[in-house]
Design a protein around this motif. Structure first.
Motif, PDB file in Angstrom:
ATOM      1  N   SER A  74      -1.900  14.085  -3.444  1.00 38.55           N
ATOM      2  CA  SER A  74      -2.118  14.656  -2.117  1.00 38.55           C
ATOM      3  C   SER A  74      -1.256  13.967  -1.062  1.00 38.55           C
ATOM      4  CB  SER A  74      -3.593  14.588  -1.725  1.00 38.55           C
ATOM      5  OG  SER A  74      -3.994  13.250  -1.513  1.00 38.55           O
ATOM      6  N   THR A  75      -0.917  12.689  -1.287  1.00 38.47           N
ATOM      7  CA  THR A  75      -0.065  11.957  -0.350  1.00 38.47           C
ATOM      8  C   THR A  75       1.331  11.698  -0.917  1.00 38.47           C
ATOM      9  OG1 THR A  75      -0.811   9.806  -1.169  1.00 38.47           O
ATOM     10  CG2 THR A  75      -2.048  10.776   0.672  1.00 38.47           C
ATOM     11  N   ASN A  76       1.541  12.031  -2.195  1.00 34.68           N
ATOM     12  CA  ASN A  76       2.819  11.799  -2.889  1.00 34.68           C
ATOM     13  C   ASN A  76       3.215  10.330  -2.922  1.00 34.68           C
ATOM     14  OD1 ASN A  76       3.624  14.241  -4.038  1.00 34.68           O
ATOM     15  ND2 ASN A  76       4.332  15.002  -2.062  1.00 34.68           N
ATOM     16  N   PHE A  77       2.221   9.464  -3.203  1.00 33.85           N
ATOM     17  CA  PHE A  77       2.501   8.040  -3.349  1.00 33.85           C
ATOM     18  C   PHE A  77       1.870   7.495  -4.621  1.00 33.85           C
ATOM     19  CE2 PHE A  77       3.765   8.146   1.053  1.00 33.85           C
ATOM     20  CZ  PHE A  77       4.741   7.158   1.111  1.00 33.85           C
ATOM     21  N   ALA A  78       2.591   6.569  -5.248  1.00 31.55           N
ATOM     22  CA  ALA A  78       2.038   5.750  -6.321  1.00 31.55           C
ATOM     23  C   ALA A  78       1.759   4.389  -5.707  1.00 31.55           C
ATOM     24  CB  ALA A  78       3.014   5.621  -7.481  1.00 31.55           C
ATOM     25  N   SER A  79       0.599   3.825  -6.028  1.00 34.19           N
ATOM     26  CA  SER A  79       0.197   2.545  -5.447  1.00 34.19           C
ATOM     27  C   SER A  79      -0.274   1.614  -6.554  1.00 34.19           C
ATOM     28  CB  SER A  79      -0.949   2.742  -4.455  1.00 34.19           C
ATOM     29  OG  SER A  79      -0.608   3.676  -3.469  1.00 34.19           O
ATOM     30  N   LEU A  80      -0.121   0.323  -6.315  1.00 29.98           N
ATOM     31  CA  LEU A  80      -0.592  -0.679  -7.255  1.00 29.98           C
ATOM     32  C   LEU A  80      -1.280  -1.783  -6.479  1.00 29.98           C
ATOM     33  CD1 LEU A  80      -0.822  -1.728 -10.132  1.00 29.98           C
ATOM     34  CD2 LEU A  80       1.454  -2.746  -9.869  1.00 29.98           C
ATOM     35  N   TYR A  81      -2.553  -1.985  -6.796  1.00 30.76           N
ATOM     36  CA  TYR A  81      -3.370  -3.015  -6.168  1.00 30.76           C
ATOM     37  C   TYR A  81      -3.532  -4.188  -7.125  1.00 30.76           C
ATOM     38  CZ  TYR A  81      -4.914   0.707  -3.018  1.00 30.76           C
ATOM     39  OH  TYR A  81      -4.963   1.732  -2.111  1.00 30.76           O
ATOM     40  N   LEU A  82      -3.471  -5.375  -6.578  1.00 32.41           N
ATOM     41  CA  LEU A  82      -3.804  -6.585  -7.324  1.00 32.41           C
ATOM     42  C   LEU A  82      -4.819  -7.326  -6.483  1.00 32.41           C
ATOM     43  CD1 LEU A  82      -3.310  -8.419  -9.768  1.00 32.41           C
ATOM     44  CD2 LEU A  82      -1.577  -9.590  -8.415  1.00 32.41           C
ATOM     45  N   ALA A  83      -6.045  -7.393  -6.944  1.00 25.69           N
ATOM     46  CA  ALA A  83      -7.146  -8.040  -6.230  1.00 25.69           C
ATOM     47  C   ALA A  83      -7.467  -7.337  -4.915  1.00 25.69           C
ATOM     48  CB  ALA A  83      -6.856  -9.519  -5.997  1.00 25.69           C
ATOM     49  N   GLY A  84      -7.237  -6.038  -4.853  1.00 25.65           N
ATOM     50  CA  GLY A  84      -7.557  -5.271  -3.654  1.00 25.65           C
ATOM     51  C   GLY A  84      -6.549  -5.476  -2.552  1.00 25.65           C
TER      52      GLY A  84
END
Length: 181
Positions: A74-84
């Protein structure tokens, strides 16, 4: 050391379709070491690095980590979280489907038994739909409490964030890295 795959699902190793994948792995060297998430279609791939993960030695000390890999169409982004906290993000505008018939493999390369993750993967949670920011924080808090790991509250983004990988799966994992094999 070698790349250590936490999860991997890709179509082929080389040639046409080699970018059709989603992969979460720890990269020990090269231009950008750290926790990497790759998502791609048959022609292109995008790599996302988790902020604060570029010190490879931190992954070798037995610390428990919670990570969340996100593809939000929906936003056309890939994201990666490490510990929030704040995620690493890359645009996936123009990327097609990551659908392929290769099995999803945890702890190793999906195409061959190599690039092992030399640690523990305590829990993987998968969802069939997007999670709200509140739900993402609830999952992070649940894993942090259960495994005595760190999780910082995710900063809400307009439109919400979903743990949606390839349009059908989502994953949040608690990982502990013990070194390379």
């Amino acid at each position: 050391g070698q790349n250590a795959f936490i999860f991997d699902k890709r179509k082929t190793a080389t040639g046409p379709g080699s970018t059709n994948r989603y992969t979460l792995y720890i990269r020990p060297s090269a231009n950008v070491p750290g926790l990497n998430f790759i998502v791609g279609d048959d022609s292109n791939a995008v790599s996302v690095v988790a902020p604060g993960s570029t010190n490879y030695a931190e992954f070798l000390d037995g610390t428990r980590w919670i990570s969340a890999a996100v593809v939000d169409r929906s936003t056309n982004f890939a994201s990666l979280y490490l510990a929030g906290g704040d995620p690493g993000e890359q645009s996936i505008a123009g990327l097609g489907s990551q659908s392929n018939t290769t099995p999803l493999r945890f702890g190793a390369n999906s195409l061959q038994a190599s690039n092992y993750f030399g640690g523990d993967i305590a829990e993987v949670l998968m969802y069939s739909g997007a999670l709200s920011d509140a739900d993402l924080d609830a999952v992070g808090g649940y894993l942090a409490g259960k495994y005595a790991a760190e999780w910082t509250v995710v900063v809400p983004e307009p439109g919400g964030i979903g743990l949606l990988i390839g349009g059908v799966l989502a994953a949040a994992a608690m990982i502990r890295r013990n070194g390379c094999r």
